[in-house]
Design an enzyme around this catalytic site. Structure first.
Site, PDB file in Angstrom:
ATOM      1  N   SER A 156       0.309  -0.830  11.342  1.00 37.11           N
ATOM      2  CA  SER A 156       0.974  -1.671  12.359  1.00 37.11           C
ATOM      3  C   SER A 156       0.469  -1.560  13.680  1.00 37.11           C
ATOM      4  O   SER A 156       0.415  -2.486  14.431  1.00 37.11           O
ATOM      5  CB  SER A 156       2.342  -1.643  12.402  1.00 37.11           C
ATOM      6  OG  SER A 156       2.866  -0.259  12.450  1.00 37.11           O
ATOM      7  N   CYS A 165       4.747  -4.998   4.166  1.00 39.66           N
ATOM      8  CA  CYS A 165       4.490  -3.656   4.488  1.00 39.66           C
ATOM      9  C   CYS A 165       4.276  -3.521   6.171  1.00 39.66           C
ATOM     10  O   CYS A 165       5.381  -3.614   6.918  1.00 39.66           O
ATOM     11  CB  CYS A 165       3.449  -2.843   3.896  1.00 39.66           C
ATOM     12  SG  CYS A 165       3.675  -1.139   4.050  1.00 39.66           S
ATOM     13  N   ARG A 196       2.680   4.217   2.061  1.00 35.38           N
ATOM     14  CA  ARG A 196       3.202   4.494   3.406  1.00 35.38           C
ATOM     15  C   ARG A 196       4.181   3.659   3.876  1.00 35.38           C
ATOM     16  O   ARG A 196       3.974   3.303   5.011  1.00 35.38           O
ATOM     17  CB  ARG A 196       2.131   4.849   4.326  1.00 35.38           C
ATOM     18  CG  ARG A 196       0.970   6.154   4.243  1.00 35.38           C
ATOM     19  CD  ARG A 196       0.282   6.405   5.168  1.00 35.38           C
ATOM     20  NE  ARG A 196      -0.435   5.463   5.721  1.00 35.38           N
ATOM     21  CZ  ARG A 196      -0.683   4.735   6.706  1.00 35.38           C
ATOM     22  NH1 ARG A 196       0.183   5.434   7.811  1.00 35.38           N
ATOM     23  NH2 ARG A 196      -1.122   3.780   7.071  1.00 35.38           N
ATOM     24  N   HIS A 233       3.864  -3.787  -1.427  1.00 35.80           N
ATOM     25  CA  HIS A 233       2.770  -4.941  -1.719  1.00 35.80           C
ATOM     26  C   HIS A 233       2.549  -5.966  -2.781  1.00 35.80           C
ATOM     27  O   HIS A 233       2.029  -5.352  -3.874  1.00 35.80           O
ATOM     28  CB  HIS A 233       1.486  -4.040  -1.580  1.00 35.80           C
ATOM     29  CG  HIS A 233       1.132  -3.293  -0.357  1.00 35.80           C
ATOM     30  ND1 HIS A 233       0.312  -3.458   0.491  1.00 35.80           N
ATOM     31  CD2 HIS A 233       1.631  -1.888   0.117  1.00 35.80           C
ATOM     32  CE1 HIS A 233       0.384  -2.684   1.776  1.00 35.80           C
ATOM     33  NE2 HIS A 233       1.035  -1.811   1.482  1.00 35.80           N
ATOM     34  N   GLU A 240       0.920  -8.285  -3.380  1.00 37.23           N
ATOM     35  CA  GLU A 240      -0.625  -8.571  -3.627  1.00 37.23           C
ATOM     36  C   GLU A 240      -1.482  -7.573  -4.407  1.00 37.23           C
ATOM     37  O   GLU A 240      -2.267  -7.739  -4.807  1.00 37.23           O
ATOM     38  CB  GLU A 240      -1.159  -8.716  -2.243  1.00 37.23           C
ATOM     39  CG  GLU A 240      -1.703  -7.565  -1.464  1.00 37.23           C
ATOM     40  CD  GLU A 240      -0.307  -6.875  -0.684  1.00 37.23           C
ATOM     41  OE1 GLU A 240       0.770  -7.391  -0.713  1.00 37.23           O
ATOM     42  OE2 GLU A 240      -0.754  -5.988   0.162  1.00 37.23           O
TER      43      GLU A 240
HETATM   44  N1  GLN Z   1       2.822   2.933   7.434  1.00 38.35           N
HETATM   45  C1  GLN Z   1       1.995   1.950   7.918  1.00 38.35           C
HETATM   46  C2  GLN Z   1       2.523   1.388   9.245  1.00 38.35           C
HETATM   47  O1  GLN Z   1       3.344   1.930  10.006  1.00 38.35           O
HETATM   48  C3  GLN Z   1       2.151   0.678   7.019  1.00 38.35           C
HETATM   49  C4  GLN Z   1       1.645   0.901   5.546  1.00 38.35           C
HETATM   50  C5  GLN Z   1       1.222  -0.357   4.745  1.00 38.35           C
HETATM   51  O2  GLN Z   1       1.083  -1.371   5.331  1.00 38.35           O
HETATM   52  N2  GLN Z   1       0.686  -0.109   3.598  1.00 38.35           N
HETATM   53  O3  GLN Z   1       2.043   0.414   9.632  1.00 38.35           O
END
Ligand code: GLN
Length: 185
Positions: A48, A75, A131, A166, A168
């Protein structure tokens, strides 16, 4: 109806593969001009902090804040859509009334795949968490559409869908189908 897939960083190709399979028209969005050509937008998973930075330098952040058509955020996508981001506190687009805690299941080695529930169809679906963030607050106008381990992992507010997993990367296409339905109305 053209779906845009934000293609600054992350797993945007995976969303493209799903839309191709479902036979839906899409373009990858890297510029404000491309954003103005689409009827809905997917914000993919990735990092992000990086996507926000690239969106800002590329002049996409402000138009995205004003984007009023359907959005699917997966996510990193739900992180960026959120009104409030924690761990650490960061700026979101403010379009989805949730609070999101980043990396809330731990680091990369704590990524996992498990079965969760599509609350709308009551069906079990595979969920890939990488994550992943956690939804720690849900506003009054936000509906829970997916759950894992009794926790909300997917929400919908009007024409916005946010998922911490996810879809996808799984065989189950119900979340993309739901989004396409939303995008068509
Ligand atoms: N941990 C990531 C973040 O903070 C997000 C992880 C993901 O999109 N798979 O952006």
């Amino acid at each position: 109806m053209t779906i845009g897939i934000l293609a600054l960083q992350g797993d945007y190709f995976a969303h493209g593969r799903v839309l191709k399979k479902l036979g839906h028209k899409f373009i990858y969005v890297k510029t404000p001009g491309e954003l103005s050509q689409v009827d809905s937008l997917i914000i993919p998973g990735g990092e992000s902090t990086t996507i926000r930075k690239l969106a800002k330098t590329g002049g996409l952040w402000e138009p995205m804040k004003k984007f009023s058509s359907p959005i699917l955020g997966t996510c990193t996508g739900i992180i960026l859509l959120a009104k409030k981001i924690e761990d650490p506190a960061e700026e979101g687009l403010g379009l989805l009334d949730v609070t999101i805690s980043r990396n809330a299941y731990g680091s990369q080695i704590n990524s996992f795949t498990s079965d969760g529930e599509n609350v709308l169809s009551k069906k079990k679906i595979e969920m890939v968490f990488i994550r992943a963030p956690r939804i720690t607050y849900i506003g009054d106008n936000v509906e829970v559409i997916a759950k894992y381990d009794n926790e909300p992992v997917g929400v919908r507010q009007d024409n916005i869908i946010g998922l911490t997993f996810h879809p996808e990367l799984s065989q189950d296409k119900s979340m993309h189908e739901l989004f396409i339905e939303l995008a068509a109305t």
